[in-house]
Scaffold this motif. Structure first.
Motif, short mmCIF file in Angstrom:
data_model
loop_
_atom_site.label_atom_id
_atom_site.label_comp_id
_atom_site.label_asym_id
_atom_site.label_seq_id
_atom_site.Cartn_x
_atom_site.Cartn_y
_atom_site.Cartn_z
N MET A 1 -73.34 -29.97 31.13
CA MET A 1 -74.38 -29.66 32.07
C MET A 1 -73.92 -28.54 33.01
O MET A 1 -74.71 -27.68 33.35
N ARG A 2 -72.69 -28.63 33.40
CA ARG A 2 -72.15 -27.63 34.29
C ARG A 2 -72.09 -26.26 33.61
O ARG A 2 -72.41 -25.25 34.22
N LYS A 3 -71.71 -26.22 32.35
CA LYS A 3 -71.63 -24.99 31.60
C LYS A 3 -73.02 -24.41 31.37
O LYS A 3 -73.21 -23.20 31.42
N SER A 4 -73.97 -25.22 31.16
CA SER A 4 -75.35 -24.79 30.93
C SER A 4 -75.92 -24.12 32.18
O SER A 4 -76.59 -23.08 32.10
N ARG A 5 -75.62 -24.68 33.37
CA ARG A 5 -76.07 -24.10 34.62
C ARG A 5 -75.40 -22.74 34.86
O ARG A 5 -76.03 -21.80 35.30
N ARG A 6 -74.15 -22.68 34.58
CA ARG A 6 -73.40 -21.44 34.75
C ARG A 6 -73.94 -20.37 33.80
O ARG A 6 -74.08 -19.20 34.18
N ASN A 7 -74.28 -20.71 32.60
CA ASN A 7 -74.83 -19.76 31.64
C ASN A 7 -76.20 -19.25 32.08
O ASN A 7 -76.53 -18.08 31.89
N LYS A 8 -77.00 -20.12 32.68
CA LYS A 8 -78.31 -19.71 33.20
C LYS A 8 -78.13 -18.68 34.31
O LYS A 8 -78.84 -17.68 34.37
N TRP A 9 -77.18 -18.94 35.22
CA TRP A 9 -76.92 -18.01 36.32
C TRP A 9 -76.41 -16.68 35.79
O TRP A 9 -76.79 -15.61 36.26
N ARG A 10 -75.51 -16.77 34.81
CA ARG A 10 -74.99 -15.53 34.22
C ARG A 10 -76.09 -14.72 33.55
O ARG A 10 -76.16 -13.50 33.70
N LEU A 11 -76.97 -15.36 32.86
CA LEU A 11 -78.08 -14.69 32.19
C LEU A 11 -79.02 -14.06 33.23
O LEU A 11 -79.44 -12.91 33.08
N ALA A 12 -79.32 -14.80 34.28
CA ALA A 12 -80.20 -14.27 35.34
C ALA A 12 -79.54 -13.08 36.03
O ALA A 12 -80.19 -12.05 36.28
N LEU A 13 -78.24 -13.19 36.34
CA LEU A 13 -77.54 -12.07 36.98
C LEU A 13 -77.47 -10.86 36.05
O LEU A 13 -77.59 -9.72 36.50
N LEU A 14 -77.25 -11.11 34.77
CA LEU A 14 -77.20 -10.02 33.80
C LEU A 14 -78.54 -9.28 33.74
O LEU A 14 -78.59 -8.04 33.74
N ILE A 15 -79.63 -10.03 33.73
CA ILE A 15 -80.98 -9.41 33.70
C ILE A 15 -81.20 -8.58 34.96
O ILE A 15 -81.66 -7.43 34.89
N TRP A 16 -80.89 -9.16 36.13
CA TRP A 16 -81.10 -8.43 37.39
C TRP A 16 -80.14 -7.23 37.49
O TRP A 16 -80.52 -6.18 37.99
N HIS A 17 -78.94 -7.37 37.01
CA HIS A 17 -77.97 -6.27 37.02
C HIS A 17 -78.49 -5.11 36.18
O HIS A 17 -78.40 -3.94 36.56
N ARG A 18 -79.05 -5.43 35.04
CA ARG A 18 -79.61 -4.43 34.16
C ARG A 18 -80.79 -3.71 34.82
O ARG A 18 -80.88 -2.49 34.79
N ARG A 19 -81.70 -4.47 35.43
CA ARG A 19 -82.88 -3.88 36.08
C ARG A 19 -82.47 -2.98 37.24
O ARG A 19 -82.97 -1.86 37.38
N ILE A 20 -81.58 -3.47 38.08
CA ILE A 20 -81.13 -2.68 39.23
C ILE A 20 -80.38 -1.44 38.74
O ILE A 20 -80.55 -0.34 39.29
N GLY A 21 -79.60 -1.57 37.69
CA GLY A 21 -78.87 -0.43 37.12
C GLY A 21 -79.81 0.65 36.61
O GLY A 21 -79.56 1.85 36.80
N ILE A 22 -80.89 0.26 35.97
CA ILE A 22 -81.87 1.23 35.46
C ILE A 22 -82.52 1.98 36.62
O ILE A 22 -82.66 3.21 36.59
N VAL A 23 -82.93 1.26 37.67
CA VAL A 23 -83.56 1.89 38.84
C VAL A 23 -82.59 2.86 39.51
O VAL A 23 -82.95 3.99 39.84
N VAL A 24 -81.34 2.45 39.71
CA VAL A 24 -80.35 3.31 40.33
C VAL A 24 -80.06 4.51 39.45
O VAL A 24 -79.93 5.65 39.95
N ALA A 25 -79.96 4.33 38.13
CA ALA A 25 -79.71 5.44 37.22
C ALA A 25 -80.85 6.45 37.27
O ALA A 25 -80.61 7.67 37.27
N LEU A 26 -82.10 5.98 37.35
CA LEU A 26 -83.24 6.90 37.47
C LEU A 26 -83.15 7.70 38.78
O LEU A 26 -83.44 8.90 38.81
N GLY A 27 -82.75 7.04 39.85
CA GLY A 27 -82.58 7.72 41.14
C GLY A 27 -81.50 8.79 41.07
O GLY A 27 -81.66 9.90 41.60
N VAL A 28 -80.37 8.48 40.41
CA VAL A 28 -79.28 9.44 40.29
C VAL A 28 -79.72 10.64 39.44
O VAL A 28 -79.42 11.80 39.77
#
Length: 182
Positions: A1-28
């Motif tokens: 259960m603990r590993k499953s929660r951690r994987n969900k957070w990692r997936l969510a952070l990965l998605i948000w990291h990707r989105r923010i990276g695309i926006v910042v890259a467009l700005g640069v």
């Protein structure tokens, strides 16, 4: 259960990291492109193009001067901000353009305190001011039977052949009307 929660957070952070990276890259990329345009604008001719977008002029607080324009058979003679233009080419300084005509082989522009004599290509040939006997202020120009007349308030004057004499005229003439340039 603990590993499953951690994987969900990692997936969510990965998605948000990707989105923010695309926006910042467009700005640069945008920053780099505008920097190149600013740095090499003179080579690209960007410094020669007039700014005409109303919203951009308003954004920078730039107010365009009023334009007075007269159509001649060789283009538009226009005054804006005490500058005289033949079509879009600057020709001379002119304080308050009050008339312009094609007379003989010349373009004649009437400014408040002088007449400007231009060749048909727009080159300034002569400035005729009160020292030549020009009645000022000049408030209008008229052509009647190939003769040039100028108006000073309510009085009309007939221009001599060389624009060196201005004799009172007994009649009234139709002032050449100002128009709207294209």
């Amino acid at each position: 259960m603990r590993k499953s929660r951690r994987n969900k957070w990692r997936l969510a952070l990965l998605i948000w990291h990707r989105r923010i990276g695309i926006v910042v890259a467009l700005g640069v990329v945008m920053l780099a492109a505008t920097g190149i345009l600013l740095n090499h604008g003179h080579r690209l001719g960007l410094d020669q193009r007039p700014l005409t977008q109303r919203w951009l002029l308003d954004w920078y607080g730039i107010r365009l001067p009023p334009v007075t324009a007269y159509a001649t058979s060789h283009g538009w003679l226009m005054e804006a901000g005490q500058r005289l233009f033949l079509d879009a080419r600057p020709v001379a300084a002119c304080e308050a353009l009050s008339g312009a005509v094609h007379w003989r082989d010349w373009l004649v522009a009437a400014c408040t305190s002088e007449l400007l004599l231009l060749d048909l290509q727009g080159q300034l040939v002569e400035r005729i001011d009160p020292s030549y006997g020009l009645p000022v202020p000049v408030t209008g120009l008229a052509l009647h039977q190939q003769q040039l007349y100028l108006q000073q308030r309510q009085q009309w004057y007939r221009a001599g052949a060389e624009l060196l004499a201005f004799d009172p005229a007994g009649a009234s003439y139709s002032v050449v009307p100002a128009g709207q340039p294209p």
